[in-house]
Design a protein around this motif. Sequence first.
Motif, PDB file in Angstrom:
ATOM      1  N   HIS A  30       0.839  -1.198   0.000  1.00 20.16           N
ATOM      2  CA  HIS A  30       0.000   0.000   0.000  1.00 20.16           C
ATOM      3  C   HIS A  30       0.874   1.247   0.000  1.00 20.16           C
ATOM      4  CE1 HIS A  30      -3.528  -2.427   0.912  1.00 20.16           C
ATOM      5  NE2 HIS A  30      -2.827  -3.023   1.855  1.00 20.16           N
ATOM      6  N   PRO A  31       0.374   2.327  -0.586  1.00 24.75           N
ATOM      7  CA  PRO A  31       1.118   3.581  -0.474  1.00 24.75           C
ATOM      8  C   PRO A  31       1.277   3.935   1.006  1.00 24.75           C
ATOM      9  CG  PRO A  31      -0.858   3.858  -1.847  1.00 24.75           C
ATOM     10  CD  PRO A  31      -0.935   2.500  -1.236  1.00 24.75           C
ATOM     11  N   GLN A 365      -0.474  -3.158   8.252  1.00 28.19           N
ATOM     12  CA  GLN A 365      -0.814  -3.993   7.098  1.00 28.19           C
ATOM     13  C   GLN A 365      -1.361  -3.155   5.950  1.00 28.19           C
ATOM     14  OE1 GLN A 365      -0.268  -7.430   6.668  1.00 28.19           O
ATOM     15  NE2 GLN A 365       1.047  -6.857   8.362  1.00 28.19           N
ATOM     16  N   TYR A 366      -1.882  -1.968   6.270  1.00 24.26           N
ATOM     17  CA  TYR A 366      -2.415  -1.067   5.253  1.00 24.26           C
ATOM     18  C   TYR A 366      -1.471   0.096   4.965  1.00 24.26           C
ATOM     19  CZ  TYR A 366      -6.632  -3.718   6.088  1.00 24.26           C
ATOM     20  OH  TYR A 366      -7.530  -4.746   6.203  1.00 24.26           O
ATOM     21  N   PHE A 416     -11.565  -6.717  12.729  1.00 15.94           N
ATOM     22  CA  PHE A 416     -10.728  -7.879  13.021  1.00 15.94           C
ATOM     23  C   PHE A 416     -10.845  -8.300  14.484  1.00 15.94           C
ATOM     24  CE2 PHE A 416      -6.764 -10.127  13.878  1.00 15.94           C
ATOM     25  CZ  PHE A 416      -6.737 -11.006  12.808  1.00 15.94           C
TER      26      PHE A 416
ATOM     27  N   MET B   1      -4.160   3.846  -5.344  1.00 17.58           N
ATOM     28  CA  MET B   1      -4.837   3.137  -4.271  1.00 17.58           C
ATOM     29  C   MET B   1      -5.263   1.748  -4.750  1.00 17.58           C
ATOM     30  SD  MET B   1      -4.720   5.181  -1.803  1.00 17.58           S
ATOM     31  CE  MET B   1      -5.893   5.463  -0.519  1.00 17.58           C
ATOM     32  N   ARG B   6      -8.883  -3.813  -0.556  1.00 16.68           N
ATOM     33  CA  ARG B   6      -7.844  -3.351   0.344  1.00 16.68           C
ATOM     34  C   ARG B   6      -8.305  -3.396   1.794  1.00 16.68           C
ATOM     35  NH1 ARG B   6      -4.879   2.610   0.554  1.00 16.68           N
ATOM     36  NH2 ARG B   6      -3.713   2.160   2.453  1.00 16.68           N
ATOM     37  N   TRP B   7      -9.580  -3.202   2.024  1.00 21.18           N
ATOM     38  CA  TRP B   7     -10.073  -3.095   3.396  1.00 21.18           C
ATOM     39  C   TRP B   7     -10.678  -4.392   3.903  1.00 21.18           C
ATOM     40  CZ3 TRP B   7      -7.616   0.740   5.055  1.00 21.18           C
ATOM     41  CH2 TRP B   7      -7.324   1.782   4.187  1.00 21.18           C
ATOM     42  N   ASP B   8     -10.466  -5.474   3.163  1.00 19.97           N
ATOM     43  CA  ASP B   8     -10.963  -6.773   3.605  1.00 19.97           C
ATOM     44  C   ASP B   8      -9.917  -7.413   4.513  1.00 19.97           C
ATOM     45  OD1 ASP B   8     -11.691  -9.354   3.958  1.00 19.97           O
ATOM     46  OD2 ASP B   8     -12.316  -9.693   1.889  1.00 19.97           O
ATOM     47  N   THR B   9     -10.228  -7.481   5.807  1.00 20.85           N
ATOM     48  CA  THR B   9      -9.230  -7.998   6.745  1.00 20.85           C
ATOM     49  C   THR B   9      -8.859  -9.438   6.449  1.00 20.85           C
ATOM     50  OG1 THR B   9     -11.052  -8.462   8.230  1.00 20.85           O
ATOM     51  CG2 THR B   9      -9.729  -6.517   8.703  1.00 20.85           C
ATOM     52  N   MET B  12      -5.442  -9.986   4.620  1.00 22.88           N
ATOM     53  CA  MET B  12      -4.170  -9.477   5.095  1.00 22.88           C
ATOM     54  C   MET B  12      -3.139 -10.601   5.155  1.00 22.88           C
ATOM     55  SD  MET B  12      -4.919  -6.682   8.002  1.00 22.88           S
ATOM     56  CE  MET B  12      -6.037  -7.703   8.916  1.00 22.88           C
ATOM     57  N   PRO B  13      -2.147 -10.567   4.290  1.00 22.83           N
ATOM     58  CA  PRO B  13      -1.173 -11.648   4.284  1.00 22.83           C
ATOM     59  C   PRO B  13      -0.339 -11.620   5.570  1.00 22.83           C
ATOM     60  CG  PRO B  13      -0.450  -9.852   2.869  1.00 22.83           C
ATOM     61  CD  PRO B  13      -1.820  -9.494   3.352  1.00 22.83           C
ATOM     62  N   MET B  15      -1.169 -11.946   8.584  1.00 26.68           N
ATOM     63  CA  MET B  15      -1.887 -11.655   9.821  1.00 26.68           C
ATOM     64  C   MET B  15      -2.397 -12.924  10.497  1.00 26.68           C
ATOM     65  SD  MET B  15      -2.165  -8.482  10.924  1.00 26.68           S
ATOM     66  CE  MET B  15      -0.417  -8.630  10.752  1.00 26.68           C
ATOM     67  N   LEU B  18      -0.013 -14.482  12.854  1.00 25.07           N
ATOM     68  CA  LEU B  18       0.135 -13.810  14.144  1.00 25.07           C
ATOM     69  C   LEU B  18      -1.103 -14.026  15.006  1.00 25.07           C
ATOM     70  CD1 LEU B  18       1.866 -11.894  15.879  1.00 25.07           C
ATOM     71  CD2 LEU B  18       0.686  -9.980  14.788  1.00 25.07           C
ATOM     72  N   TYR B  19      -2.243 -13.722  14.417  1.00 27.89           N
ATOM     73  CA  TYR B  19      -3.481 -13.759  15.190  1.00 27.89           C
ATOM     74  C   TYR B  19      -4.227 -15.068  14.934  1.00 27.89           C
ATOM     75  CZ  TYR B  19      -2.614  -8.777  15.978  1.00 27.89           C
ATOM     76  OH  TYR B  19      -2.069  -7.575  16.347  1.00 27.89           O
ATOM     77  N   LEU B  24      -6.607 -15.589  19.664  1.00 33.58           N
ATOM     78  CA  LEU B  24      -7.732 -14.670  19.841  1.00 33.58           C
ATOM     79  C   LEU B  24      -8.698 -15.202  20.899  1.00 33.58           C
ATOM     80  CD1 LEU B  24      -8.316 -13.627  16.119  1.00 33.58           C
ATOM     81  CD2 LEU B  24      -7.301 -12.256  17.956  1.00 33.58           C
ATOM     82  N   PHE B 153       7.125 -11.490  13.450  1.00 32.19           N
ATOM     83  CA  PHE B 153       6.903 -10.073  13.760  1.00 32.19           C
ATOM     84  C   PHE B 153       7.805  -9.699  14.941  1.00 32.19           C
ATOM     85  CE2 PHE B 153       3.232 -11.849  11.761  1.00 32.19           C
ATOM     86  CZ  PHE B 153       2.798 -10.884  10.869  1.00 32.19           C
TER      87      PHE B 153
END
Lengths: 418, 178
Positions: A30-31, A365-366, A416, B1, B6-9, B12-13, B15, B18-19, B24, B153
């Motif tokens: 991401h930028p 992550q973003y 999340f 952009m 992009r906003w789909d959790t 997230m590669p 992640m 970790l979680y 959780l 991480f």
Amino acid sequence: MAELNGSDRAVDFASLRKDFPLLAREVNGHPITYLDSAASSQRPFQVLDAMRQYDETTHANVHRGVYGIAEEATRRFEAARINVGRFIGAPDPSREVVFAKNATECLNLVARTWGRTHCHAGDTVVLTEMEHHANIVPWHMLAAERGLHLRWVPIDDDGALILDDLEQLLDGAKLLALTCMSNVLGTLNPVRRIADLAHAAGAVVVADGAQSVPHLPTDVASLGVDFLAFSAHKMLGPTGIGVLWGREELLSELPPFLGGGEMILDVRKDGFTPNDIPWRFEAGTPPITEAVGLGAAVDYLDDIGMESIRAHEITLTTYAMAALTERFGSDIHIFGPKDAAERGGVLSFTFRDVHPHDISQILDQYGVCVRAGHHCAKPLMRRLGVNSTARASFALYNDETDVDTLVQALDAAGAFFR
Amino acid sequence: MGSADRWDTGLMPGMEDLYREIILDHYRSPRNRGELESPPAHRVEGFNPLCGDEIVVTLEVRDGGVSDIRIAGTGCSISQSSASLMSAAVKGKPVTEVRELIRTFKGMMSVHESTLPTAGDGSAHEDAEATEPEAIDADALGELAALQGVVKFPVRIKCATLSWNTLAQGLDEIEAPA
């Protein structure tokens, strides 16, 4: 930035972003959205180029050689001193501006020189609850060494200093140490009013300008303080150099800080004679390239104008507070003053019960860089009743898009950890 | 952009390493939460200076075993779940086994820390002596193996080891000659 001159023109802040090469990179695909300038700011080409040009064409040690480039290096170094002094309105820039490693070292310098000279067993030093560790620990160390009392100016729930009992707190105090702007709350303290009361009580005033000098017009005369410390790397300059301004009559009576070359006039087997100010406090080879970079950073800020930068950051902070509150309501708690005109562009927040570490991890992550932790202000954290906060902070290169990205990334973090 | 994704959790590669779901779960429903009365229990505090997190471990050692343990304090999902998993893993175990588990857990953190694919930061060589390819006994770790992903991480490793270091300190204090 040649098109920028005069003080009444509108600055096109969006066009400034391209001056900062790091802001062109991507993070995790991401930028980058860099929102941690309160920790360290990014550097424009103008600063990077000035340092490189100096290193490639001019570098030699300062105040030593009689050959041409040594003289030129000395001139560049001392010109940076004058430039920085002029930037903060120092009455006598050539004598009152001391270069050290960072703002922290500058504050330690004051504690070790002024403090050791003037503070004795039973004396009192006054601090505020919102200080950075850099403006607490040196005084703790001095207090332990000399048997001093520390008193604390409290804050209210909006993150403002409570000044009702200030005169009692200052009664008999030797020194007051306070920040111009909180690195956690963003609070802009009424430094002049406080400094006048401190002086009336006979105390010397040491101000931490690490957060304020990079973002607000600064004039030491109207601030009314006796010492002001700040760091280059938070004002578009390099790491490794900080600035201490001190009133000439105070600096000139102080003993040296560290011992070595540069800070002496004469060294004999039976002792030494310290140099004049400001070099008396600058033992060893100073950060010369960094001073050149700091000078270029000051030029860059001057070209835009600190009034314009301040106005831009008020607009952005207002937008950010509204956007975060509108989207998250009571799920987000933003610390500090509600009115952007009373604060800097530093937004510390907690978000539901999601730990700031986890928020920061998801935001990364973003490509969104925010700080998570205690921000080197643990007494303040305890006062606020939290262990840590997340913190987004702005500089002149940030814009509304950065805020929108923060809001969306925070939304994702919330989803999340639902 | 990026795209709307992009906003789909879910995308997230990394992640999910970790979680993990177990992590959780322990974060949301921590086990053995609270403090034992001390004395008789032994109380020890741990701090993570990086983030300001504080953990309080109270434990009782009877007949050479950890008869009871409680976790208090605040922290991120990684430190809280690691403490919760730890408390479940050590409760009722002989101290010798607990010490072995601490060693194995910290080994998992350091072994992987030294073989991280973080090119260019030069830090991969720091723990050379801890990098002896030590076989991690996944059976011995059980659910704790879920924390293995933390080593990708590096700044979060201290979160995961905080409670373990605090427990080790507590055992040292208990067993130190009076």
